[in-house]
Scaffold this active site. Structure first.
Site, PDB file in Angstrom:
ATOM      1  N   MET B   9      61.223  46.126  25.635  1.00  0.00           N
ATOM      2  CA  MET B   9      61.633  44.701  26.430  1.00  0.00           C
ATOM      3  C   MET B   9      62.245  45.534  27.715  1.00  0.00           C
ATOM      4  SD  MET B   9      62.804  43.069  22.947  1.00  0.00           S
ATOM      5  CE  MET B   9      64.016  43.196  22.712  1.00  0.00           C
ATOM      6  N   VAL B  11      60.595  46.731  31.489  1.00  0.00           N
ATOM      7  CA  VAL B  11      60.372  47.834  32.412  1.00  0.00           C
ATOM      8  C   VAL B  11      61.371  48.580  33.982  1.00  0.00           C
ATOM      9  CG1 VAL B  11      58.294  49.129  32.397  1.00  0.00           C
ATOM     10  CG2 VAL B  11      57.861  47.450  30.680  1.00  0.00           C
ATOM     11  N   GLY B  15      63.769  51.548  31.138  1.00  0.00           N
ATOM     12  CA  GLY B  15      62.631  51.371  30.316  1.00  0.00           C
ATOM     13  C   GLY B  15      61.015  52.628  31.069  1.00  0.00           C
ATOM     14  N   GLY B  16      60.763  52.365  32.178  1.00  0.00           N
ATOM     15  CA  GLY B  16      60.158  53.764  33.221  1.00  0.00           C
ATOM     16  C   GLY B  16      60.317  54.529  31.970  1.00  0.00           C
ATOM     17  N   LYS B 205      82.080  50.663  27.917  1.00  0.00           N
ATOM     18  CA  LYS B 205      82.671  52.151  27.084  1.00  0.00           C
ATOM     19  C   LYS B 205      82.789  52.325  26.172  1.00  0.00           C
ATOM     20  CE  LYS B 205      78.489  53.345  30.712  1.00  0.00           C
ATOM     21  NZ  LYS B 205      78.438  53.647  32.231  1.00  0.00           N
TER      22      LYS B 205
END
Lengths: 436, 436
Positions: B9, B11, B15-16, B205
């Site tokens: 979910m 790209v 995501g790529g 983080k």
């Protein structure tokens, strides 16, 4: 739930550390593992010593085979070392369906193929985080953390004795023999240091890392070994003049022609992080095609750091034996019903050191005013520098303070800003020593 | 065995990268995971772009809810970011019994408690290695590697944009605004950089690391945040004069009074490894009561490094879903029937650079002789220094060579040792650049 029963074979330095960590952090460990991990049995030649280390609740025997044969032992920890009895014990434990945790790099590098084949057949785990780089979780990083990568190379400072000697040779301009004697006196080197200083120990560790990085069998016999005993202070000095540090490096790399597997003294550009790993500390630089270079640093030996790795393996095995896949590693590391609601400190309650920069409107008396205010708020001074001149309006005082609660620092800063002799706001930055 | 089906979910950059790593390293990954991990479905607003990235075998949709509802998707990868749609999707995926991998630090730091509670109830994994420090396997180190420890403190350089800006400010003496503009031009900073430079990203983080280190719920709202936008080149310079580097540090520490949780610019002694982490790189220093200080370093962002963490999580989940406990993590990282027997190179076939120290019996002509021999063996020279004098017998030539096969180096060294103008043996040390 019934505790996991651990049988500890070898109660020397690391065995003692393992017993200590299991006892001292029992609560923390069971919160993480979801189950009590209990030192159930121990074997040691010197039974009395082992009893005093392990405490009255642990059955101590002198024959380690009684542990691998004991029906109530779930996980065997092998800390005997060497490849004769240790090999027999580990193979027997596996044959008996027991999981094994070992710190024995020599055993794995030389007999790992046989041991892992049997373990796979029997469906038991043989965990060995402690075999490489002590407390640094490098096996886990290579085997799990970087599993998306085609790993390209690994370079490691993986023998603390050699790194201590090289650090001292550089810092003191001393020769190998003198520093070795000092290392032996400090307990950083064995009476017979060959195994460490001639690269055998590093070669065993490198062989293990190479196998799990590239998916090849263990082939220690093909590892090139060259130690540091021939190094002179002169070459270390010349290397430094040229911008390099000399380290005993274990290096394994994938090339078109094959796998490089070699341990030798190596010049490394002084700007690299790994070139600045000093003393007995270890570090491993692992590069993958996706992640690029990654570095892992920490204590590579010692009772408690190595025990940290042994017990982490015990937690791993316990988690795998205890819960279904969806519940094995708790999301927040600790079991969800065993989180604590510790308070988060407001920043005013945090203790820190400070860097303060103060613009002086008029230098006369300003330092006296400032130091009076700091002292009045319980703040002692580590360093002061004065910069610039009043005449061109650039007079500044820079102060480093010792540790104090932020609330007091705030009060002092407000009072300083209210001084006639001070212009504008005080610049305040926090400082941390960060040992390591 | 049926492949594991991944639904991706989002790209975009990461995501790529995830699609790239899954495709490029498919063979390596299945050798490790024991099962094919297949990109089965992807969702992206720009369907055409996603199709060109994912290839023709992947079903691409514009509505990510179709992925979380799809019966054949085993693991959902959430790379949409933010806390509105991403939260709905993740909760829905969990409710549908799907495992989740996410890089969404904001979602976890702000809504993690709700998400993990539902995941625990449903027995699914929510893996998030990519949410902290990109490709560095720090979640695994804290949650598993250091599980034997009472963790005492964590200090991290966990925002690459800020670290790039601080590095440039120090190296060039430049001010924040100028360097920010450069970082934006290079793509290291967003058009609106607030999230990075004011500490929000680092705070998310840090909140996640604090929770798994100390076993406390996520409490981002209580995290103290102070960014770097007010820092001046002057203070960085003064700090350096005093022996310190300034870093944007996320710091969480266990004290008697409570947990420190704070992000702010921090002076660190320049000798510490973490003070020498520069540019966009990240590092986390974690200290435990048994292991002492440990440091983890690598790329904290970027398509492929972050994908390295996403895919490692996919391998973890796949291993847990695929085999019984004794066979889940293969001993040698790769499935035993899928080891390769790559050749180990003999040291003569290894390519390396060299440091050579040559004792000259007679300086006249010696350098000409040496360089002729090196050139004749295909060895080019990077640097030469001459030391000492012939008159007192201390004349030496030190040479750094470029890379050459060891066999050629050996031939050259033998020929040099045979020269009349050379005394004794040549000292030879190998050199490695070790980028990173």
């Amino acid at each position: 739930m019934k505790p996991i029963n651990v049988g500890l074979m070898g109660v020397g330095t690391v065995g003692g550390g393992t017993a200590t960590v299991l006892k001292r952090n029992a609560e923390e460990i069971s919160r993480r593992a979801g189950r009590t991990i209990r030192l159930f049995m121990a074997a040691n030649r010197d039974v009395e010593r082992a009893k005093s280390v392990c405490g009255p609740d642990v059955t101590v025997v002198d024959d380690a085979f009684r542990i691998v044969e004991h029906p109530e032992v779930d996980i065997v920890v092998e800390l005997i070392g060497g490849t004769s009895i240790a090999r027999d014990l580990v193979l027997k434990a596996i044959a008996n369906g027991k999981h094994v945790v070992t710190a024995n790099k020599k055993l794995l590098a030389e007999h790992g193929n046989e041991i892992f084949a049997l373990a796979h057949e029997k469906g038991v785990m043989v965990a060995f985080e402690a075999a490489v780089a002590g407390g640094i979780p490098i096996i886990k990083a290579l085997r799990e953390g970087l599993s998306a990568n085609r790993i390209e190379s690994i370079a490691g400072i993986i023998n603390g004795t050699s790194n201590f000697i090289l650090t001292e040779m550089r810092e003191k301009g001393a020769n190998f023999a003198d520093v070795l004697a000092e290392a032996q006196r400090l307990g950083y080197a064995e009476a017979d240091p060959t195994f460490d200083v001639e690269g055998h120990d590093a070669g065993h560790k490198l062989t293990i890392m190479s196998a799990i990085a590239f998916g090849i069998p263990m082939q220690f016999a093909k590892c090139y070994l060259e130690g540091i005993s021939q190094l002179t202070a002169k070459d270390i000095r010349y290397a430094e003049e040229l911008g390099y540090r000399v380290k005993l490096l274990g290096l394994t790399r994938r090339t078109k022609e094959g796998i490089e597997l070699r341990v030798h003294p190596t010049l490394i550009p002084e700007g690299r992080l790994i070139a600045n790993v000093n003393g007995v500390m270890n570090a491993v630089l692992a590069s993958g095609d996706a992640v690029g270079p990654t570095l892992y640093y920490g204590a590579g030996a010692g009772a408690l750091p190595t025990a940290s790795a042994v017990v982490a393996d015990l937690v791993d095995v316990t988690r795998l034996l205890t819960a279904d896949p969806g519940h094995q590693v708790p999301h927040l590391a600790f079991q969800p019903d065993r989180l604590e609601d510790l308070p988060i400190l407001p920043i005013e309650d945090v203790v820190s050191s400070y860097y303060l920069r103060i613009q002086a409107a008029d230098r006369a008396g300003v330092l006296a005013d400032i130091t009076r205010i700091l002292a009045g708020n319980g703040i002692s001074i580590e360093a002061v520098i004065q910069k610039g001149s009043v005449s061109d309006g650039s007079a500044e005082v820079v102060i480093l303070t010792h540790r104090v609660k932020e609330r007091n620092a705030n009060l002092a800063i407000s009072a300083i800003e209210a001084l006639e002799s001070v212009a504008g706001k005080v610049v305040r930055l926090r400082m941390e020593e960060l040992n390591g």
